[in-house]
Design a protein around this motif. Structure first.
Motif, PDB file in Angstrom:
ATOM      1  N   VAL A 161      10.784   4.126  11.847  1.00 44.65           N
ATOM      2  CA  VAL A 161      10.117   5.267  11.213  1.00 44.65           C
ATOM      3  C   VAL A 161       8.591   5.173  11.301  1.00 44.65           C
ATOM      4  CG1 VAL A 161       9.719   6.438   9.004  1.00 44.65           C
ATOM      5  CG2 VAL A 161      12.042   5.873   9.710  1.00 44.65           C
ATOM      6  N   PRO A 162       7.982   3.990  11.127  1.00 44.68           N
ATOM      7  CA  PRO A 162       6.516   3.938  11.205  1.00 44.68           C
ATOM      8  C   PRO A 162       5.928   4.394  12.539  1.00 44.68           C
ATOM      9  CG  PRO A 162       7.358   1.960  10.160  1.00 44.68           C
ATOM     10  CD  PRO A 162       8.548   2.699  10.679  1.00 44.68           C
ATOM     11  N   ILE A 163       6.682   4.263  13.623  1.00 42.24           N
ATOM     12  CA  ILE A 163       6.139   4.669  14.927  1.00 42.24           C
ATOM     13  C   ILE A 163       6.525   6.104  15.281  1.00 42.24           C
ATOM     14  CG2 ILE A 163       6.171   2.287  15.735  1.00 42.24           C
ATOM     15  CD1 ILE A 163       8.550   3.026  17.513  1.00 42.24           C
ATOM     16  N   SER A 164       7.180   6.798  14.350  1.00 40.21           N
ATOM     17  CA  SER A 164       7.626   8.163  14.649  1.00 40.21           C
ATOM     18  C   SER A 164       6.447   9.108  14.886  1.00 40.21           C
ATOM     19  CB  SER A 164       8.506   8.687  13.514  1.00 40.21           C
ATOM     20  OG  SER A 164       7.793   8.713  12.292  1.00 40.21           O
ATOM     21  N   GLY A 165       5.317   8.850  14.184  1.00 42.88           N
ATOM     22  CA  GLY A 165       4.143   9.685  14.418  1.00 42.88           C
ATOM     23  C   GLY A 165       3.688   9.621  15.867  1.00 42.88           C
ATOM     24  N   VAL A 213      18.707   8.436  12.895  1.00 43.63           N
ATOM     25  CA  VAL A 213      18.137   8.947  11.642  1.00 43.63           C
ATOM     26  C   VAL A 213      16.637   8.712  11.597  1.00 43.63           C
ATOM     27  CG1 VAL A 213      18.152   8.711   9.121  1.00 43.63           C
ATOM     28  CG2 VAL A 213      20.306   8.649  10.391  1.00 43.63           C
ATOM     29  N   ALA A 214      16.186   7.563  12.122  1.00 45.24           N
ATOM     30  CA  ALA A 214      14.756   7.235  12.127  1.00 45.24           C
ATOM     31  C   ALA A 214      13.956   8.241  12.950  1.00 45.24           C
ATOM     32  CB  ALA A 214      14.541   5.823  12.673  1.00 45.24           C
ATOM     33  N   LEU A 215      14.549   8.795  13.985  1.00 44.42           N
ATOM     34  CA  LEU A 215      13.883   9.839  14.776  1.00 44.42           C
ATOM     35  C   LEU A 215      13.971  11.188  14.072  1.00 44.42           C
ATOM     36  CD1 LEU A 215      15.104   9.078  18.424  1.00 44.42           C
ATOM     37  CD2 LEU A 215      12.870   8.567  17.434  1.00 44.42           C
ATOM     38  N   LEU A 216      15.095  11.433  13.426  1.00 43.63           N
ATOM     39  CA  LEU A 216      15.390  12.757  12.902  1.00 43.63           C
ATOM     40  C   LEU A 216      14.570  13.116  11.673  1.00 43.63           C
ATOM     41  CD1 LEU A 216      17.381  15.047  13.599  1.00 43.63           C
ATOM     42  CD2 LEU A 216      18.929  14.070  11.926  1.00 43.63           C
ATOM     43  N   PHE A 241       6.497  -3.975   8.722  1.00 50.04           N
ATOM     44  CA  PHE A 241       7.453  -3.151   7.986  1.00 50.04           C
ATOM     45  C   PHE A 241       8.858  -3.746   8.041  1.00 50.04           C
ATOM     46  CE2 PHE A 241       4.086  -0.038   9.041  1.00 50.04           C
ATOM     47  CZ  PHE A 241       3.778   0.363   7.741  1.00 50.04           C
ATOM     48  N   GLY A 242       9.230  -4.256   9.210  1.00 51.60           N
ATOM     49  CA  GLY A 242      10.548  -4.877   9.323  1.00 51.60           C
ATOM     50  C   GLY A 242      10.679  -6.099   8.438  1.00 51.60           C
ATOM     51  N   THR A 259       8.187   6.285   5.927  1.00 56.00           N
ATOM     52  CA  THR A 259       8.186   4.819   5.945  1.00 56.00           C
ATOM     53  C   THR A 259       8.225   4.261   4.529  1.00 56.00           C
ATOM     54  OG1 THR A 259       6.940   4.772   8.023  1.00 56.00           O
ATOM     55  CG2 THR A 259       6.899   2.780   6.679  1.00 56.00           C
ATOM     56  N   LEU A 260       7.380   4.803   3.667  1.00 51.76           N
ATOM     57  CA  LEU A 260       7.345   4.311   2.289  1.00 51.76           C
ATOM     58  C   LEU A 260       8.647   4.607   1.550  1.00 51.76           C
ATOM     59  CD1 LEU A 260       3.661   5.017   1.230  1.00 51.76           C
ATOM     60  CD2 LEU A 260       4.734   2.830   1.734  1.00 51.76           C
TER      61      LEU A 260
END
Length: 479
Positions: free
Chosen positions: A68-72, A118-121, A214-215, A403-404
């Protein structure tokens, strides 16, 4: 990043686009918690330990925490349509593999694939709302998104409990497949690209330390719920995570094109909104963890009956979130968010005093009131915070908040379990007859009382910050 804005000539089929995103996100979030009630069956079926089985949940959260943090960054490299199709393909492959899994290894791999989808969506869905929906109408849109994010995991245990009673655990995933196929077909038909692709430079160092940071934190808190915060592996993961996260934050502030632009926090209402979401999720997920344990182990209800007892709260939340979104659009967050924070605190104070004889109807009512309070805080705070950002920070704001949310989930569940365990141990230490079987449920309830006291302390911090929230002026042409 320059965002394209809808014009009268650009016929974005908003209902169909958002419908595709919402349906697929609902299934993704449903799968996050649906397997929890099947863990006991899987332990016996696959001949694994409880700590190994817990990785089916921990691995899911860890994948979200990493991706999720790299989704931006991904939102700036790939089109909306490309990311949607990729997310749905991953969800379909993961769900099918889980339904067919003959053993733990394949099921574990399937859960990771599902979580990647889900992390992309999720960030894609939030970013699409920011681009397509005018700022003065986003509260209602976020209310519907909140319905998905809260109700899906809330009904997951209830539906899966029924499926396990009538069929078997595989049907948790077989049930999901048709809905994902419908969502993919709808997306292929209607999904359009709604934002510009700028392809900023990819910083490999930032990606590496983001993954470790984050991981590591998500892994540490997820593992702490089972092993305790003093376990060597938890301490090691936490140390690595905090060090890497510190390096990541310092690097992002210095970069001209960061993969997560933390300058979003220079906008005060975004910072307030993000904090309120974090606090609300810690409280909600703590309650979602300990209330089923109270009902099943403390009161002797079956898994399915406990799910039914908590279902009204989920349904109340489903009704209230869109309503609160529309209230926010009309009146702003100033009255709604502080009132919700007060209600949350009052409910937690009541829950901290529950006993084995507390009427079940009162527990159901308190859970419903808690969900109302959460609906009053979550989406108004989120919509108000994101409304303050300029369009170039939309992908980063969505990534930061999502992410949070994953970190809040890991922290809320881990700390609640640790405090509950400490409370149980304290009760048994003081018990006159530790061998008395009746002390087991009583010790659990004592621990749950302590967990709700922790949630109260967190809620007090949220209440203080809630009084600083104010409505962000929006340009009716924005978004």
């Amino acid at each position: 990043m320059a965002q394209t804005k809808p014009t009268p000539q650009q016929s974005y089929r908003i209902i169909a686009i958002m419908g595709s995103l919402l349906l697929s996100a609902f299934i993704g979030m449903f799968n996050e918690t649906a397997l929890n009630v099947a863990l006991s069956d899987l332990i016996a079926l696959f001949h694994i330990t409880a700590s190994t089985a817990q990785w089916l949940t921990t691995g899911y959260l860890l994948t979200l925490g990493i991706l999720v943090p790299i989704s931006g960054l991904l939102l700036q490299w790939f089109s909306t349509r490309q990311l949607f199709v990729c997310a749905l393909v991953l969800l379909l492959l993961g769900t099918l593999a889980a339904a067919l899994a003959p053993g733990f290894a394949m099921l574990m791999a399937a859960r990771v694939i599902q979580a990647a989808g889900v992390a992309l969506l999720l960030p894609l869905m939030f970013n699409t709302v920011l681009v397509l929906i005018p700022a003065e109408k986003r509260g209602g849109a976020y209310g519907i998104i909140g319905l998905v994010l809260v109700v899906a995991p809330a009904i997951g245990p209830t539906v899966s409990g029924l499926l396990i009673d009538r069929l078997n655990w595989n049907w948790i995933f077989w049930l999901s497949l048709p809905f994902l196929l419908i969502s993919l077909a709808s997306g292929l038909r209607f999904m359009e690209n709604v934002s510009a692709i700028t392809k900023p430079k990819i910083d490999a160092v930032s990606l590496a330390i983001s993954t470790l940071g984050f991981g590591g934190i998500v892994l540490a808190f997820s593992s702490a719920g089972d092993s305790g915060f003093g376990a060597p592996q938890v301490i090691a993961a936490m140390a690595v995570g905090l060090l890497a996260l510190s390096l990541f934050i310092a690097r992002q502030w210095r970069m001209k094109q960061p993969i997560m632009d933390l300058r979003a926090f220079k906008h005060p209402m975004f910072a307030v909104g993000t904090f309120m979401i974090f606090i609300t999720l810690v409280v909600m997920l703590s309650a979602m963890l300990v209330l089923p344990m109270y009902l099943i182990q403390g009161r002797g209800l079956s898994t399915f009956s406990a799910g039914l007892a908590l279902l009204p709260g989920g349904l109340v939340n489903a009704v209230m979130l869109p309503i609160m979104g529309r209230v926010f659009d009309k009146f702003g967050p100033r009255g709604v968010v502080p009132s919700g924070a007060v209600l949350i605190l009052a409910v937690l104070a009541s829950l901290s005093g529950i006993t084995a004889s507390t009427p079940l109807a009162l527990i159901i009512a308190l859970h419903g009131l808690l969900m109302i309070g959460i609906s009053m805080v979550w989406m108004p705070a989120q919509a108000n915070g994101l409304n303050e950002l300029p369009p170039e920070l939309y992908p980063h704001g969505s990534a930061i908040m999502n992410t949070l949310q994953q970190i809040a989930g890991a922290i809320g569940t881990a700390v609640a379990i640790s405090i509950m365990t400490a409370g149980m141990n304290g009760f048994m230490k003081d018990a006159a007859d530790r061998a008395d079987p009746a002390n087991g449920p009583l010790a659990l309830i004592a621990g749950i009382q302590q967990a709700f006291l922790f949630a109260m302390i967190v809620a007090i911090a949220g209440l203080v910050v809630a009084f600083f929230i104010k409505r962000v002026p929006v340009d009716k042409q924005q978004g």
